[in-house]
Design a protein around this motif. Sequence first.
Motif, short mmCIF file in Angstrom:
data_model
loop_
_atom_site.label_atom_id
_atom_site.label_comp_id
_atom_site.label_asym_id
_atom_site.label_seq_id
_atom_site.Cartn_x
_atom_site.Cartn_y
_atom_site.Cartn_z
N ASN A 371 0.85 -1.19 0.00
CA ASN A 371 0.00 0.00 0.00
C ASN A 371 0.89 1.24 0.00
O ASN A 371 1.28 1.74 1.05
CB ASN A 371 -0.92 0.00 1.22
CG ASN A 371 -1.92 1.14 1.20
OD1 ASN A 371 -1.78 2.10 0.44
ND2 ASN A 371 -2.94 1.06 2.03
N HIS A 372 1.19 1.73 -1.19
CA HIS A 372 2.08 2.88 -1.33
C HIS A 372 1.47 4.15 -0.72
O HIS A 372 2.20 5.09 -0.40
CB HIS A 372 2.39 3.13 -2.81
CG HIS A 372 3.04 1.98 -3.50
ND1 HIS A 372 4.32 1.56 -3.21
CD2 HIS A 372 2.59 1.14 -4.47
CE1 HIS A 372 4.63 0.52 -3.97
NE2 HIS A 372 3.60 0.23 -4.74
N GLN A 373 0.16 4.19 -0.59
CA GLN A 373 -0.49 5.41 -0.09
C GLN A 373 -0.43 5.54 1.43
O GLN A 373 -0.64 6.63 1.96
CB GLN A 373 -1.96 5.42 -0.53
CG GLN A 373 -2.18 5.31 -2.03
CD GLN A 373 -3.67 5.21 -2.35
OE1 GLN A 373 -4.48 6.02 -1.90
NE2 GLN A 373 -4.03 4.20 -3.11
N PHE A 374 -0.15 4.44 2.11
CA PHE A 374 -0.26 4.45 3.57
C PHE A 374 0.61 5.52 4.25
O PHE A 374 0.10 6.25 5.12
CB PHE A 374 0.07 3.06 4.14
CG PHE A 374 -0.14 2.97 5.62
CD1 PHE A 374 -1.38 2.68 6.15
CD2 PHE A 374 0.91 3.21 6.51
CE1 PHE A 374 -1.59 2.61 7.51
CE2 PHE A 374 0.72 3.16 7.88
CZ PHE A 374 -0.54 2.86 8.38
N PRO A 375 1.90 5.66 3.95
CA PRO A 375 2.71 6.64 4.67
C PRO A 375 2.24 8.08 4.50
O PRO A 375 2.50 8.94 5.35
CB PRO A 375 4.12 6.46 4.08
CG PRO A 375 4.10 5.10 3.48
CD PRO A 375 2.71 4.90 2.98
N LYS A 376 1.56 8.38 3.41
CA LYS A 376 1.10 9.74 3.15
C LYS A 376 -0.08 10.13 4.03
O LYS A 376 -0.26 11.32 4.35
CB LYS A 376 0.71 9.89 1.67
CG LYS A 376 1.85 9.62 0.70
CD LYS A 376 1.37 9.69 -0.74
CE LYS A 376 2.50 9.35 -1.70
NZ LYS A 376 2.04 9.37 -3.12
N ASN A 377 -0.88 9.15 4.42
CA ASN A 377 -2.06 9.46 5.24
C ASN A 377 -2.42 8.25 6.10
O ASN A 377 -3.46 7.61 5.90
CB ASN A 377 -3.24 9.84 4.33
CG ASN A 377 -4.42 10.40 5.11
OD1 ASN A 377 -4.37 10.53 6.33
ND2 ASN A 377 -5.48 10.74 4.41
N PRO A 378 -1.57 7.89 7.06
CA PRO A 378 -1.83 6.69 7.87
C PRO A 378 -3.14 6.75 8.65
O PRO A 378 -3.79 5.73 8.85
CB PRO A 378 -0.62 6.60 8.80
CG PRO A 378 -0.04 7.97 8.81
CD PRO A 378 -0.32 8.55 7.47
N GLU A 379 -3.52 7.96 9.09
CA GLU A 379 -4.75 8.08 9.87
C GLU A 379 -5.97 7.61 9.08
O GLU A 379 -6.88 7.00 9.64
CB GLU A 379 -4.96 9.52 10.33
CG GLU A 379 -3.97 10.02 11.36
CD GLU A 379 -2.67 10.53 10.74
OE1 GLU A 379 -2.52 10.45 9.49
OE2 GLU A 379 -1.79 10.98 11.50
N ARG A 380 -5.97 7.89 7.78
CA ARG A 380 -7.11 7.48 6.95
C ARG A 380 -7.29 5.97 6.99
O ARG A 380 -8.41 5.48 7.17
CB ARG A 380 -6.90 7.94 5.51
CG ARG A 380 -7.94 7.39 4.56
CD ARG A 380 -7.50 7.39 3.11
NE ARG A 380 -8.36 6.53 2.31
CZ ARG A 380 -8.13 6.21 1.05
NH1 ARG A 380 -7.06 6.66 0.45
NH2 ARG A 380 -8.96 5.42 0.39
N PHE A 381 -6.21 5.24 6.82
CA PHE A 381 -6.31 3.78 6.77
C PHE A 381 -6.51 3.19 8.16
O PHE A 381 -7.28 2.25 8.34
CB PHE A 381 -5.06 3.19 6.10
CG PHE A 381 -4.95 3.56 4.65
CD1 PHE A 381 -5.69 2.89 3.69
CD2 PHE A 381 -4.12 4.60 4.25
CE1 PHE A 381 -5.61 3.24 2.35
CE2 PHE A 381 -4.02 4.94 2.90
CZ PHE A 381 -4.77 4.27 1.95
#
Length: 410
Positions: A371-381
């Motif tokens: 999940n490449h997007q996780f570090p950019k917005n961990p709170e969302r996930f």
Amino acid sequence: MGKHQGGLRLTKTPSLAKLLLTPKGPYNPIAEQREGTGLGDLQPSSDAETIMRQVSEICRSQRFHDAPVLQRILRYTVESTLAGESAQLGATTVGRFALGKGLKFRSSKDSSVRVAFNRLRNALALYYSAEGQKDDIVIRFAPGCYVPSFSHARSDEDNGPATALRWADWYQGIATMAAHQRASAAVQVELTSHPDHPDLLAAYADLLLDGHKHGYDDDPRAVQYVVDLIDRAKDARPDNARVQFVDSFLALHLGNKDAVAQIGRALTEPHNSRINRAQGTWMLALVSDPSDFGDRPEWDLFDQTGLPGWIHHARFVVSYANGEYEDALHAAMRFGMRDWYWGYIDRAAALAQLGLKTAASLELQQLVLLNHQFPKNPERFLSSYVPNCSLVEHIKEGLEKAGLSKLDAH
């Protein structure tokens, strides 16, 4: 394909749905078989050589090449079944003789074999959805069963709601984008013929919500579609267990903890099935005060129902919130599902809190690969399956110790 009431568009890719349901397409994980007997439409007595060639093909595959434990379990259970010894197969037997744990091994005291079998079921499903999609022989294990079934790969000629729902259940044990696409296509097709079927409506709502939460679909209308679907499903069958469970996921996503708790209590009523009671326990664990939830007897249901590995996330949440990081790690290790990123979140946070930062960093790296997007917005996930804001920060703290900020910086 037109719209149904509530403005819901059932599919944007009818050609994909048609492709996925054509004969000799990707592995059909839901072909009807006599589960637990070692039989499908192949007879072990006459097809043993063909079946063993399929086992060798699976073990040589990329999916199984670096998984010796899964190879040993697969070979042992298949060979035992072909030899007419399927009645003796169980977690204890497999642990003693396939994995060399010795005669003192008892599966009631060691869950490692049950965990390995969940991995094996997922690995076989992934194998047949990719490398093995053109194979003629299908080997599978029903949930909670240690005896393999064998069948010829077959077309999905008997398409119907039950078939589509099994696709949806198959996705739940894998949760990858490819599995999501296949399950969504199957359910969408059936909804065109059965637009008011409560189970199909709930299954599609669940898939849409997952697609939104996991980043598989960026349609901003997805959550409203889910609301419309669940409203229609509840109008048809408000007491349907699948409808209730998906409704609780929607309530969780919308932050309505009271509704989640109410549904959780309803699902854990004694008259419900073991799977429904486990689902209700999962929901209650996520919205209850962790210090009050305790070591409930319902936890044992997580090991007995053949449910997907993510069921153990609930126990992780309770243990982690109470600072019981060893217990949290134990639950996270049982998550499995190596091709989905969520288990890596739980393991990385627990390992880091225990001071095992090298191991935690490795888990975190795998998480980001998936999940490449996780570090950019961990709170969302994190908030999608952790409704408590302070606990989100607590888990993020563990991930920071594992090196999350360094990944975010790059």
